[in-house]
Design an enzyme around this catalytic site. Structure first.
Site, short mmCIF file in Angstrom:
data_model
loop_
_atom_site.label_atom_id
_atom_site.label_comp_id
_atom_site.label_asym_id
_atom_site.label_seq_id
_atom_site.Cartn_x
_atom_site.Cartn_y
_atom_site.Cartn_z
N HIS A 86 -11.56 45.87 8.58
CA HIS A 86 -11.88 45.20 9.93
C HIS A 86 -11.92 44.12 10.01
CE1 HIS A 86 -15.41 45.23 13.41
NE2 HIS A 86 -15.70 44.31 12.73
N GLU A 87 -12.52 43.40 8.48
CA GLU A 87 -12.94 42.28 9.26
C GLU A 87 -11.15 41.39 9.21
OE1 GLU A 87 -14.55 40.83 9.59
OE2 GLU A 87 -16.02 41.73 9.93
N HIS A 124 -10.17 41.48 12.73
CA HIS A 124 -10.48 39.93 13.26
C HIS A 124 -9.54 38.59 13.08
CE1 HIS A 124 -14.43 41.15 15.56
NE2 HIS A 124 -14.93 41.28 13.99
N GLU A 161 -15.15 43.12 18.45
CA GLU A 161 -15.46 44.14 17.98
C GLU A 161 -15.06 45.51 17.90
OE1 GLU A 161 -17.30 43.71 15.14
OE2 GLU A 161 -17.45 41.79 15.90
#
Length: 315
Positions: A135-136, A139, A206
């Site tokens: 997930h990071e 980003h 998100e």
């Protein structure tokens, strides 16, 4: 594409809000002064964002030579996930905090860093940690940290104008005073409107990072499980004192680190965890129902997914 368009529209809304507040407070001159001050502070943040945030949290470098086997596995997994995502390996850090959480920072994929707390590494299993770090990395790949820097610049300028309005009152575009009531309206409503736009941008990013992170890791269920655990610990009283001292950084974490205190949820920068989990589980269900094809070179069979529809990600 839809989320990028939405982000652009929201940034345009912030800009329009900024221009309107500037004219209401002191005409073009007031707008220009506030913008220069806010932009100057954020230019410094842009070029040194990773160093500033990592210093706030006293983050320490982590690699595959660390004496802690959990940290070694974490660093190895970030390396492998970055390769799967086809992106440069970001700098890897660990934060000495009990609350399980993680964030990404940096102005672009070539100057990025990811950080996980010790709580994350010791309270979650390896599959869940991989889901969080994917997930990071999403980003970083999507340059979300840059988007939030631009948003913070404009929102900061709006707040500066609001503070100016409190002391000097408002003026119309011809320089005539608009009265204390107008100044108070700008001072109260402009920061709230800016915060709402910031929240909308962060929440949209998100959802997108959840989707792309699940694709990178290939395990939507692991990320869904991790989100549930992280929120449970945060709400259950495992606080992050550094985040409490620096609430402006809350939007960077995968789960709001301030969630342990009910009042912090009023203007949360994160979407509801239940909605994120539902979308990830729906994604896992679609993958499970999809036909299989063999990967190149005769490797493991992987699901073939149709065009995604429904959920927070749209079509």
């Amino acid at each position: 594409m839809r989320n990028h368009l939405r982000t652009f529209m929201l940034l345009a809304a912030l800009t329009a809000l900024f221009v309107g507040a500037g004219y209401a407070v002191a005409g073009p001159t007031g707008m220009l002064i506030a913008f220069v001050l806010a932009a100057g502070m954020n230019v410094i943040s842009y070029w040194n964002a990773d160093k500033i945030v990592l210093s706030m949290y006293r983050a320490q470098p982590a690699d595959e030579r660390d004496p802690d086997p959990v940290v070694r596995a974490y660093a190895a997994d970030v390396r492998e996930l970055a390769q799967r995502a086809g992106m440069p390996l970001p700098k890897i850090y660990i934060i000495d905090q009990d609350q399980p959480n993680a964030f990404a920072t940096g102005r672009d994929p070539q100057h990025a860093a990811v950080a996980a707390t010790r709580g994350l590494l010791h309270m979650l299993d390896r599959r869940e940690i991989r889901g969080v770090m994917a997930h990071e990395l999403a980003h970083v790949k999507n340059r979300d940290t840059l988007t939030m820097t631009i948003t913070a610049t404009i929102a900061g300028a709006v707040s500066a104008l609001a503070n100016f309005a409190v002391f000097f009152g408002g003026r119309d575009q011809d320089g005539r005073p608009t009265g204390m009531i107008g100044a108070i309206v700008v001072a109260v409503l402009a920061p709230i409107a800016a915060a709402l736009v910031q929240m909308a941008i962060s929440r949209g990013r998100e959802y997108e990072a959840d989707r792309e992170g699940a694709e990178i890791s290939g395990d939507p269920q692991a990320l869904a499980s991790a989100l549930r655990k992280i929120e449970s610990y945060a709400r259950g009283g495992v606080h992050n004192p550094d985040a409490e001292r620096n609430p402006a950084t809350a939007h960077m974490f995968i789960i709001n680190p301030l969630a342990g205190r009910g009042g912090d949820n009023l203007f949360s920068t994160h979407p509801a965890t239940d909605n994120r989990v539902s979308a990830l589980l729906a994604m896992a269900g679609e993958a499970a129902r999809a036909p299989l094809r063999h990967s190149r070179g005769g490797g493991t069979a992987v699901p073939v997914t149709e065009e995604r529809r429904g959920g927070p990600w749209g079509s």
